[in-house]
Design a protein around this motif. Structure first.
Motif, mmCIF file in Angstrom:
data_model
loop_
_atom_site.group_PDB
_atom_site.id
_atom_site.type_symbol
_atom_site.label_atom_id
_atom_site.label_comp_id
_atom_site.label_asym_id
_atom_site.label_seq_id
_atom_site.Cartn_x
_atom_site.Cartn_y
_atom_site.Cartn_z
ATOM 1 N N ARG A 1 0.840 -1.196 0.000
ATOM 2 C CA ARG A 1 0.000 0.000 0.000
ATOM 3 C C ARG A 1 0.875 1.247 0.000
ATOM 4 N N LEU A 2 0.333 2.332 -0.466
ATOM 5 C CA LEU A 2 1.070 3.590 -0.414
ATOM 6 C C LEU A 2 1.340 3.985 1.034
ATOM 7 N N ALA A 3 0.400 3.669 1.949
ATOM 8 C CA ALA A 3 0.589 3.986 3.368
ATOM 9 C C ALA A 3 1.751 3.216 3.972
ATOM 10 N N ASP A 4 2.156 2.111 3.331
ATOM 11 C CA ASP A 4 3.277 1.314 3.827
ATOM 12 C C ASP A 4 4.602 1.690 3.177
ATOM 13 N N ARG A 5 4.572 2.706 2.325
ATOM 14 C CA ARG A 5 5.809 3.179 1.689
ATOM 15 C C ARG A 5 5.833 4.705 1.718
ATOM 16 N N VAL A 6 5.622 5.248 2.942
ATOM 17 C CA VAL A 6 5.522 6.698 3.109
ATOM 18 C C VAL A 6 6.798 7.394 2.648
ATOM 19 N N GLY A 7 7.926 6.721 2.784
ATOM 20 C CA GLY A 7 9.180 7.336 2.372
ATOM 21 C C GLY A 7 9.241 7.659 0.891
ATOM 22 N N ASP A 8 8.371 7.011 0.094
ATOM 23 C CA ASP A 8 8.356 7.270 -1.345
ATOM 24 C C ASP A 8 7.431 8.424 -1.721
ATOM 25 N N LEU A 9 6.678 8.953 -0.749
ATOM 26 C CA LEU A 9 5.687 9.994 -1.064
ATOM 27 C C LEU A 9 6.291 11.237 -1.733
ATOM 28 N N PRO A 10 7.408 11.796 -1.236
ATOM 29 C CA PRO A 10 7.953 12.990 -1.903
ATOM 30 C C PRO A 10 8.274 12.740 -3.372
ATOM 31 N N LEU A 11 8.893 11.586 -3.673
ATOM 32 C CA LEU A 11 9.237 11.268 -5.062
ATOM 33 C C LEU A 11 7.985 11.117 -5.917
ATOM 34 N N LEU A 12 7.000 10.401 -5.407
ATOM 35 C CA LEU A 12 5.780 10.151 -6.174
ATOM 36 C C LEU A 12 4.958 11.427 -6.348
ATOM 37 N N ALA A 13 4.842 12.218 -5.280
ATOM 38 C CA ALA A 13 4.074 13.458 -5.375
ATOM 39 C C ALA A 13 4.683 14.398 -6.411
ATOM 40 N N GLN A 14 6.014 14.505 -6.412
ATOM 41 C CA GLN A 14 6.668 15.374 -7.388
ATOM 42 C C GLN A 14 6.474 14.846 -8.809
ATOM 43 N N HIS A 15 6.541 13.539 -8.949
ATOM 44 C CA HIS A 15 6.325 12.940 -10.270
ATOM 45 C C HIS A 15 4.923 13.266 -10.791
ATOM 46 N N MET B 1 3.686 18.561 2.588
ATOM 47 C CA MET B 1 4.186 17.189 2.552
ATOM 48 C C MET B 1 3.876 16.467 3.864
ATOM 49 N N ARG B 2 3.982 17.151 4.981
ATOM 50 C CA ARG B 2 3.648 16.519 6.255
ATOM 51 C C ARG B 2 2.178 16.094 6.276
ATOM 52 N N ARG B 3 1.311 16.922 5.713
ATOM 53 C CA ARG B 3 -0.106 16.556 5.631
ATOM 54 C C ARG B 3 -0.292 15.314 4.755
ATOM 55 N N LEU B 4 0.412 15.270 3.634
ATOM 56 C CA LEU B 4 0.297 14.113 2.740
ATOM 57 C C LEU B 4 0.791 12.838 3.423
ATOM 58 N N GLU B 5 1.872 12.962 4.169
ATOM 59 C CA GLU B 5 2.437 11.783 4.837
ATOM 60 C C GLU B 5 1.554 11.266 5.963
ATOM 61 N N ASP C 1 -3.888 8.080 5.042
ATOM 62 C CA ASP C 1 -3.904 6.632 4.861
ATOM 63 C C ASP C 1 -3.872 6.224 3.399
ATOM 64 N N TRP C 2 -4.334 7.074 2.501
ATOM 65 C CA TRP C 2 -4.347 6.829 1.059
ATOM 66 C C TRP C 2 -5.049 5.522 0.692
ATOM 67 N N ARG D 1 -7.315 16.229 3.105
ATOM 68 C CA ARG D 1 -5.864 16.211 3.347
ATOM 69 C C ARG D 1 -5.473 17.290 4.350
ATOM 70 N N ARG D 2 -6.095 18.447 4.254
ATOM 71 C CA ARG D 2 -5.764 19.518 5.195
ATOM 72 C C ARG D 2 -6.140 19.147 6.616
ATOM 73 N N GLY D 3 -7.150 18.274 6.761
ATOM 74 C CA GLY D 3 -7.597 17.892 8.089
ATOM 75 C C GLY D 3 -6.788 16.777 8.693
#
Length: 463
Positions: A318-332, A354-358, A361-362, A395-397
């Motif tokens: 799941r994306l929630a299990d690979r939070v470390g990849d979020l910056p790379l994926l979000a930028q892509h 980015m903190r909100r995105l991380e 649960d996605w 996401r803001r919440g």
């Protein structure tokens, strides 16, 4: 690629003369004088160019050749069949052209005309191959390649397994939640297989009614049912030599599961309304978000089919299990979205956003993140940075991820969830130290699967 021409005529003199003529022009040539031998040569050589005399044994009537032409096109729809007919057979030849035959030649056959028609058919095949290649290339670059981006341990293990499985011909089962990129992994596997130059065909087993899915997969004969106004080859025939991707195989009707099992065991398909089966060479790649083992236990999925499709299982995190990849994926995804938003500048995600995105649960995984980044780029209104206010309300919440991910020390105001996360992190770190970093042994000590341990290590930033 040297094209093979299959010459089908009961006159050995005709075959000898025109075999020499075609070979001199650089074609590989196969010959047959009767229908059974012609079909065997078609399958042996994978010929895509066929020159067929309609007057064939045993009756010597043009209907023999016409029936063989339709059989060839049913097995190999892309083939270019050129029929040879007498003056009285012209209406039948024209009817066959309407049914998919490429062209017809009148007897006696002029050698120069034959070579010109064969060359034109070969050029058409080359053009169709090029179009198919470009379509595959565009599909691979359509942004879904984001499913192959990432550095988390669980993701890298799934991609490495996909690369190891690709050269083999064993069936592959890709599991994971909706939106994790199962079809993209299937295309990635196909592109690295020996079948990469042949078709990749995808079908969603849950999107069609059972009767329609059967006809779609296995084909049907004219008149097999009310709306069957002509023969249809089916996706197995279209994927012959390539890969057939069965998405959401867990939604397949039990009656169709039986037919699919037979294809996997024998390579035979039986079109709806057909009297005889056809042979195909197709690699099956399946995907599901369902727990097939539970479905087997409840008798809603056949256990023999389960073990057939699960030759190699690739579990996507799941994306929630690979939070470390979020910056790379979000930028892509932001870079991709710029094509949809005219005059948008190069845009990045602010630390606060980015903190909100991380913290999310996605549940929609990569698909959900892509849509979120498209929306954020629109809301940014030409600004070069995505701020928290540009994110959707959900996401803001989201509460920013706790500092507990990197520290075991929590303040008095920590929630129960944060305290459990800190405890889990400490126990995992201790197990890894005790086993000198051996993940399999650490997983056994903790009562976890290896994949489960990798997911948690990624979540807590452990190496």
């Amino acid at each position: 690629m040297t094209e093979t021409v299959l010459l089908i005529d009961d006159d050995p003199g005709f075959r000898d003369a025109y075999s020499e003529l075609l070979a001199h022009e650089g074609y590989a040539v196969a010959e047959a004088g009767v229908a059974p031998k012609a079909l065997a040569e078609l399958r042996r050589t994978s010929a895509r160019l066929v020159v067929l005399d309609l007057m064939l044994p045993p009756s010597g009537r043009p209907e023999e050749g016409a029936a063989l032409a339709e059989r060839i096109l049913a097995e190999r729809p892309a083939a270019k069949v050129i029929v040879v007919s007498g003056a009285g057979e012209t209406p039948l030849a024209l009817h066959l052209v309407q049914r998919g035959v490429y062209d017809f030649l009148a007897k006696p056959v002029d050698p120069d005309v034959l070579l010109a028609v064969v060359a034109r058919a070969a050029a058409r095949l080359a053009l169709e191959d090029r179009v198919a290649e470009l379509e595959r290339s565009l599909t691979a670059r359509e942004g879904d390649a984001s499913a192959l981006l990432g550095q988390s341990a669980a993701f890298l293990e799934a991609r490495a397994l996909c690369e190891r499985a690709a050269p083999a011909d064993v069936p592959v089962l890709i599991t994971g939640e909706s939106g994790t990129g199962k079809e993209v992994f299937a295309r990635y596997l196909h592109a690295r297989s020996r079948r990469k130059d042949r078709a990749f065909i995808a079908v969603n087993c849950g999107a069609l009614a059972p009767t329609l899915l059967e006809s779609t997969l296995f084909g049907h004969k004219k008149g097999a049912f009310t709306s069957a106004i002509k023969d249809a080859p089916g996706l197995f025939v279209e994927a012959d030599g390539g890969t057939l991707f069965l998405d959401e195989i867990g939604d397949m009707d039990p009656a169709l599961q039986v037919k699919l099992l037979r294809v996997l065991e024998t390579g035979e398909i039986l079109p709806v309304g057909a009297a005889r089966p056809a042979i195909v060479d197709v690699r099956i790649v399946s995907a599901t978000h369902r727990a097939l083992e539970s479905m087997v236990a409840s008798k809603t999925f056949r256990d023999d089919l389960y073990w057939r499709v699960r030759g190699i299982e690739i579990a996507l995190p799941r994306l929630a299990d690979r939070v470390g990849d979020l910056p790379l994926l979000a930028q892509h995804f932001l870079n991709m979205a710029r094509a949809l938003v005219p005059r948008s500048p190069v845009t990045t995600v602010s630390p606060g956003a980015m903190r909100r995105l991380e913290a999310c649960d996605w549940p929609g995984n990569l698909r959900e993140l892509r849509h979120e980044m498209q929306r954020a780029l629109v809301m940014a209104g030409g600004r070069g940075e995505i701020l928290e206010e540009d994110l959707s309300p959900a996401r803001r919440g989201a509460a920013p991820a706790a500092a507990a991910a990197g520290s075991d020390e929590l303040g008095e105001g920590a929630t129960l969830e944060e305290k459990i996360a800190a405890l889990e992190r400490r126990e995992i770190a201790a197990a890894l130290r005790a086993t000198q970093g051996n993940r399999s042994q650490a997983a056994a000590r903790l009562g976890l699967s290896r994949q489960g341990l990798l997911n948690k290590m990624d979540r807590y930033g452990l190496k």
